[in-house]
Motif scaffolding. Structure first.
Motif, PDB file in Angstrom:
ATOM      1  N   ARG A   6      -6.781   9.135  -1.669  1.00 54.34           N
ATOM      2  CA  ARG A   6      -6.970   8.964  -3.122  1.00 54.34           C
ATOM      3  C   ARG A   6      -7.865  10.057  -3.695  1.00 54.34           C
ATOM      4  O   ARG A   6      -7.595  10.586  -4.775  1.00 54.34           O
ATOM      5  CB  ARG A   6      -7.551   7.584  -3.419  1.00 54.34           C
ATOM      6  CG  ARG A   6      -6.562   6.469  -3.214  1.00 54.34           C
ATOM      7  CD  ARG A   6      -7.173   5.119  -3.571  1.00 54.34           C
ATOM      8  NE  ARG A   6      -6.314   4.048  -3.127  1.00 54.34           N
ATOM      9  CZ  ARG A   6      -6.679   3.064  -2.317  1.00 54.34           C
ATOM     10  NH1 ARG A   6      -7.934   2.981  -1.884  1.00 54.34           N
ATOM     11  NH2 ARG A   6      -5.826   2.134  -1.964  1.00 54.34           N
ATOM     12  N   ARG A  44      -7.297   5.755   3.416  1.00 49.30           N
ATOM     13  CA  ARG A  44      -6.730   5.570   2.075  1.00 49.30           C
ATOM     14  C   ARG A  44      -7.636   6.158   1.002  1.00 49.30           C
ATOM     15  O   ARG A  44      -7.179   6.764   0.046  1.00 49.30           O
ATOM     16  CB  ARG A  44      -6.514   4.084   1.776  1.00 49.30           C
ATOM     17  CG  ARG A  44      -5.359   3.489   2.502  1.00 49.30           C
ATOM     18  CD  ARG A  44      -5.300   2.003   2.231  1.00 49.30           C
ATOM     19  NE  ARG A  44      -3.926   1.622   2.015  1.00 49.30           N
ATOM     20  CZ  ARG A  44      -3.534   0.371   1.859  1.00 49.30           C
ATOM     21  NH1 ARG A  44      -4.416  -0.616   1.853  1.00 49.30           N
ATOM     22  NH2 ARG A  44      -2.268   0.095   1.679  1.00 49.30           N
ATOM     23  N   SER A  93       1.046   7.311  -3.569  1.00 53.76           N
ATOM     24  CA  SER A  93       2.006   6.265  -3.173  1.00 53.76           C
ATOM     25  C   SER A  93       1.775   5.855  -1.718  1.00 53.76           C
ATOM     26  O   SER A  93       1.874   4.681  -1.385  1.00 53.76           O
ATOM     27  CB  SER A  93       3.444   6.714  -3.405  1.00 53.76           C
ATOM     28  OG  SER A  93       3.839   7.695  -2.482  1.00 53.76           O
ATOM     29  N   PHE A  94       1.453   6.813  -0.855  1.00 51.60           N
ATOM     30  CA  PHE A  94       1.143   6.483   0.538  1.00 51.60           C
ATOM     31  C   PHE A  94      -0.112   5.609   0.608  1.00 51.60           C
ATOM     32  O   PHE A  94      -0.159   4.634   1.353  1.00 51.60           O
ATOM     33  CB  PHE A  94       0.912   7.744   1.372  1.00 51.60           C
ATOM     34  CG  PHE A  94       2.150   8.550   1.656  1.00 51.60           C
ATOM     35  CD1 PHE A  94       3.417   8.068   1.404  1.00 51.60           C
ATOM     36  CD2 PHE A  94       2.037   9.822   2.177  1.00 51.60           C
ATOM     37  CE1 PHE A  94       4.547   8.815   1.669  1.00 51.60           C
ATOM     38  CE2 PHE A  94       3.154  10.579   2.458  1.00 51.60           C
ATOM     39  CZ  PHE A  94       4.408  10.082   2.207  1.00 51.60           C
ATOM     40  N   TRP A 104      11.618  12.263   4.758  1.00 50.74           N
ATOM     41  CA  TRP A 104      10.196  11.963   4.616  1.00 50.74           C
ATOM     42  C   TRP A 104       9.404  13.243   4.806  1.00 50.74           C
ATOM     43  O   TRP A 104       9.681  14.029   5.697  1.00 50.74           O
ATOM     44  CB  TRP A 104       9.764  10.935   5.658  1.00 50.74           C
ATOM     45  CG  TRP A 104      10.277   9.583   5.358  1.00 50.74           C
ATOM     46  CD1 TRP A 104      11.444   9.040   5.798  1.00 50.74           C
ATOM     47  CD2 TRP A 104       9.673   8.610   4.518  1.00 50.74           C
ATOM     48  NE1 TRP A 104      11.599   7.789   5.293  1.00 50.74           N
ATOM     49  CE2 TRP A 104      10.517   7.487   4.493  1.00 50.74           C
ATOM     50  CE3 TRP A 104       8.506   8.572   3.781  1.00 50.74           C
ATOM     51  CZ2 TRP A 104      10.238   6.352   3.777  1.00 50.74           C
ATOM     52  CZ3 TRP A 104       8.218   7.434   3.053  1.00 50.74           C
ATOM     53  CH2 TRP A 104       9.080   6.346   3.062  1.00 50.74           C
ATOM     54  N   ALA A 163      -1.246   3.587  -1.551  1.00 46.33           N
ATOM     55  CA  ALA A 163      -1.013   2.263  -2.136  1.00 46.33           C
ATOM     56  C   ALA A 163      -0.065   1.393  -1.319  1.00 46.33           C
ATOM     57  O   ALA A 163      -0.006   0.180  -1.527  1.00 46.33           O
ATOM     58  CB  ALA A 163      -0.452   2.423  -3.553  1.00 46.33           C
ATOM     59  N   ASP A 164       0.656   1.972  -0.381  1.00 44.12           N
ATOM     60  CA  ASP A 164       1.688   1.252   0.368  1.00 44.12           C
ATOM     61  C   ASP A 164       1.081   0.519   1.567  1.00 44.12           C
ATOM     62  O   ASP A 164       0.785   1.126   2.598  1.00 44.12           O
ATOM     63  CB  ASP A 164       2.768   2.231   0.829  1.00 44.12           C
ATOM     64  CG  ASP A 164       3.967   1.547   1.444  1.00 44.12           C
ATOM     65  OD1 ASP A 164       3.882   0.340   1.800  1.00 44.12           O
ATOM     66  OD2 ASP A 164       5.010   2.207   1.588  1.00 44.12           O
ATOM     67  N   ASP A 165       0.914  -0.793   1.451  1.00 46.44           N
ATOM     68  CA  ASP A 165       0.322  -1.601   2.526  1.00 46.44           C
ATOM     69  C   ASP A 165       1.119  -1.549   3.823  1.00 46.44           C
ATOM     70  O   ASP A 165       0.558  -1.730   4.904  1.00 46.44           O
ATOM     71  CB  ASP A 165       0.178  -3.061   2.094  1.00 46.44           C
ATOM     72  CG  ASP A 165      -0.865  -3.247   1.022  1.00 46.44           C
ATOM     73  OD1 ASP A 165      -1.790  -2.415   0.922  1.00 46.44           O
ATOM     74  OD2 ASP A 165      -0.763  -4.234   0.266  1.00 46.44           O
ATOM     75  N   ASP A 166       2.424  -1.275   3.746  1.00 42.67           N
ATOM     76  CA  ASP A 166       3.251  -1.223   4.945  1.00 42.67           C
ATOM     77  C   ASP A 166       2.950   0.003   5.824  1.00 42.67           C
ATOM     78  O   ASP A 166       3.341   0.031   6.988  1.00 42.67           O
ATOM     79  CB  ASP A 166       4.734  -1.235   4.576  1.00 42.67           C
ATOM     80  CG  ASP A 166       5.182  -2.570   3.993  1.00 42.67           C
ATOM     81  OD1 ASP A 166       4.523  -3.587   4.278  1.00 42.67           O
ATOM     82  OD2 ASP A 166       6.164  -2.571   3.255  1.00 42.67           O
ATOM     83  N   LEU A 167       2.280   0.993   5.270  1.00 38.51           N
ATOM     84  CA  LEU A 167       1.962   2.195   6.033  1.00 38.51           C
ATOM     85  C   LEU A 167       0.649   2.096   6.791  1.00 38.51           C
ATOM     86  O   LEU A 167       0.327   2.960   7.586  1.00 38.51           O
ATOM     87  CB  LEU A 167       1.906   3.429   5.103  1.00 38.51           C
ATOM     88  CG  LEU A 167       3.192   3.813   4.405  1.00 38.51           C
ATOM     89  CD1 LEU A 167       2.952   5.013   3.498  1.00 38.51           C
ATOM     90  CD2 LEU A 167       4.286   4.119   5.420  1.00 38.51           C
ATOM     91  N   TRP A 168      -0.099   1.042   6.546  1.00 38.73           N
ATOM     92  CA  TRP A 168      -1.435   0.930   7.108  1.00 38.73           C
ATOM     93  C   TRP A 168      -1.574  -0.333   7.948  1.00 38.73           C
ATOM     94  O   TRP A 168      -0.969  -1.353   7.646  1.00 38.73           O
ATOM     95  CB  TRP A 168      -2.479   0.892   5.990  1.00 38.73           C
ATOM     96  CG  TRP A 168      -2.349   2.077   5.100  1.00 38.73           C
ATOM     97  CD1 TRP A 168      -1.657   2.132   3.927  1.00 38.73           C
ATOM     98  CD2 TRP A 168      -2.855   3.381   5.325  1.00 38.73           C
ATOM     99  NE1 TRP A 168      -1.719   3.393   3.387  1.00 38.73           N
ATOM    100  CE2 TRP A 168      -2.465   4.181   4.242  1.00 38.73           C
ATOM    101  CE3 TRP A 168      -3.619   3.958   6.325  1.00 38.73           C
ATOM    102  CZ2 TRP A 168      -2.812   5.528   4.134  1.00 38.73           C
ATOM    103  CZ3 TRP A 168      -3.962   5.299   6.220  1.00 38.73           C
ATOM    104  CH2 TRP A 168      -3.559   6.055   5.136  1.00 38.73           C
TER     105      TRP A 168
END
Length: 106
Positions: free
Chosen positions: A49, A45, A95-96, A5, A98-103
């Motif tokens: 962007r 986010r 990609s970060f 990562w 857009a990734d709901d699991d990271l937030w």
């Protein structure tokens, strides 16, 4: 070999005009350090962007050996080498974002 990562930090910088509010989003780590103004949503986010969009634009222009008004990395001779690297970092930030699991939401 496992997945490596990238190291990325997103920083909330306090507004001088509105103390207690976020005025800027900044990124640093395994990518260029950059910042953007904080939009009305006040979420990191949006900052990612904004920065990624600026980097995508720069990478496209650099791949055509054009300059980018207002900022630069390296020299004009570095553009061909840096363009694909900047494009890949922009894609990663998108990609970060857009990734709901990271937030998490408070």
């Amino acid at each position: 070999m496992g997945l490596r990562w990238p190291y990325v930090a997103v920083w909330a910088i306090e507004s001088v005009i509105n103390p207690g509010c976020v005025g800027w989003w900044a990124v640093s780590g395994d990518l260029p350090t950059d910042y953007t103004g904080c939009g009305p949503e006040r979420h990191p986010r949006e900052g990612l962007r904004d920065i990624a969009a600026r980097w995508q634009d720069a990478a496209e222009k650099w791949s055509e050996n054009k300059s980018v008004e207002g900022w630069s990395i390296g020299t004009a001779e570095d553009r061909a080498t840096l363009a694909p690297l900047l494009a890949s970092r922009a894609k990663m930030l998108l990609s970060f974002a857009a990734d709901d699991d990271l937030w998490f939401e408070e």
